[in-house]
Design a protein around this motif. Structure first.
Motif, PDB file in Angstrom:
ATOM      1  N   ALA A  69       1.253   4.931  18.902  1.00  0.00           N
ATOM      2  CA  ALA A  69      -0.072   5.189  19.475  1.00  0.00           C
ATOM      3  C   ALA A  69      -1.125   5.341  18.382  1.00  0.00           C
ATOM      4  O   ALA A  69      -2.232   4.826  18.502  1.00  0.00           O
ATOM      5  N   ALA A  70      -0.777   6.040  17.301  1.00  0.00           N
ATOM      6  CA  ALA A  70      -1.723   6.229  16.194  1.00  0.00           C
ATOM      7  C   ALA A  70      -2.058   4.889  15.538  1.00  0.00           C
ATOM      8  O   ALA A  70      -3.217   4.607  15.238  1.00  0.00           O
ATOM      9  N   LEU A  71      -1.048   4.057  15.336  1.00  0.00           N
ATOM     10  CA  LEU A  71      -1.284   2.743  14.730  1.00  0.00           C
ATOM     11  C   LEU A  71      -2.128   1.870  15.647  1.00  0.00           C
ATOM     12  O   LEU A  71      -3.076   1.214  15.206  1.00  0.00           O
ATOM     13  N   SER A  80      -2.635   2.188   4.590  1.00  0.00           N
ATOM     14  CA  SER A  80      -1.789   1.064   4.995  1.00  0.00           C
ATOM     15  C   SER A  80      -0.989   1.472   6.229  1.00  0.00           C
ATOM     16  O   SER A  80      -0.822   2.659   6.519  1.00  0.00           O
ATOM     17  N   GLU A  81      -0.461   0.482   6.936  1.00  0.00           N
ATOM     18  CA  GLU A  81       0.326   0.772   8.133  1.00  0.00           C
ATOM     19  C   GLU A  81       1.532   1.644   7.793  1.00  0.00           C
ATOM     20  O   GLU A  81       1.868   2.568   8.517  1.00  0.00           O
ATOM     21  N   GLY A  82       2.170   1.367   6.662  1.00  0.00           N
ATOM     22  CA  GLY A  82       3.324   2.165   6.233  1.00  0.00           C
ATOM     23  C   GLY A  82       2.953   3.606   5.942  1.00  0.00           C
ATOM     24  O   GLY A  82       3.665   4.533   6.327  1.00  0.00           O
ATOM     25  N   LEU A  86       4.044   7.173   8.115  1.00  0.00           N
ATOM     26  CA  LEU A  86       4.649   8.366   7.513  1.00  0.00           C
ATOM     27  C   LEU A  86       3.891   9.644   7.865  1.00  0.00           C
ATOM     28  O   LEU A  86       4.447  10.730   7.818  1.00  0.00           O
ATOM     29  N   LYS A  87       2.610   9.524   8.199  1.00  0.00           N
ATOM     30  CA  LYS A  87       1.775  10.704   8.436  1.00  0.00           C
ATOM     31  C   LYS A  87       1.830  11.231   9.862  1.00  0.00           C
ATOM     32  O   LYS A  87       1.373  12.330  10.116  1.00  0.00           O
ATOM     33  N   PHE A  88       2.350  10.453  10.812  1.00  0.00           N
ATOM     34  CA  PHE A  88       2.294  10.864  12.206  1.00  0.00           C
ATOM     35  C   PHE A  88       3.682  11.086  12.788  1.00  0.00           C
ATOM     36  O   PHE A  88       4.610  10.340  12.521  1.00  0.00           O
TER      37      PHE A  88
END
Length: 139
Positions: A69-71, A80-82, A86-88
Motif C-alpha cells: 500500500a505504501a509503495l 528507492s522502492e527497496g 524496508l521502512k514500512f
C-alpha cells in the motif's frame, strides 16, 4: 486478539471525519463483504481477491500489505522502492498514528498499549494537543 499484554476482545477505534477514510466504516464494509458472523476479523483473501478464507492474517502478511500500500501510494517516493519497502511494516501503522495525531496523550488502549508511557515512546513529535486520534491523523 492476543498481544504482548494478553488477550484483548475489544479494540477502541474512533470514527473518522469522512466516510471514505473512516476505519469503523471500513471494518463494517469488510464484515459485510467477507460475510463474517463470528470468529476472526482479519482473514486471508484468496481466489484473486474474491474469496475470504477461514485463516487469520499473520504478521508477515500484514507487513506485506502495508508495504504494498505504501509503495502504491507513493509514500516517501524520494527513496528507492527497496528502501521504502524496508521502512514500512504493520508496526509502522501504530507508530504513524501515534505521531501524526499530534496529541498530548491518548488513551493507551486506542493503540493497544498497556500504558501511556509506552504510547509516548511511539510518538515521534513533541508538540501535541488532545483530539481524536483517527480524525487527527487525517482519516
Amino acid at each position: 486478539m492476543r498481544g504482548k499484554t494478553g488477550w484483548r476482545r475489544e479494540v477502541e477505534v474512533g470514527r473518522g471525519s469522512s466516510d471514505a477514510t473512516c476505519p469503523v466504516i471500513a471494518v463494517e464494509t469488510w464484515i459485510q463483504f467477507a460475510k463474517l458472523a463470528k470468529g476472526l476479523l482479519f482473514r486471508r483473501v484468496t481466489g484473486e481477491g474474491k474469496d475470504v478464507g477461514p485463516d487469520r492474517l499473520n504478521d508477515k502478511e500484514v507487513a506485506g500489505l502495508v508495504k504494498s500500500a505504501a509503495l502504491a501510494a507513493g509514500v516517501r517516493d524520494d527513496l528507492s522502492e527497496g528502501e521504502r519497502a524496508l521502512k514500512f511494516s504493520g508496526h509502522s501503522l501504530r507508530a504513524s498514528l501515534a505521531s501524526s495525531a499530534e496529541v498530548d496523550e491518548c488513551r493507551p488502549e486506542q493503540l493497544g498499549h498497556a500504558s501511556a508511557e509506552m504510547t509516548r515512546k511511539y510518538q515521534r513529535r513533541r508538540e501535541r494537543f488532545r483530539i481524536n486520534l483517527t480524525k487527527a491523523s487525517g482519516l
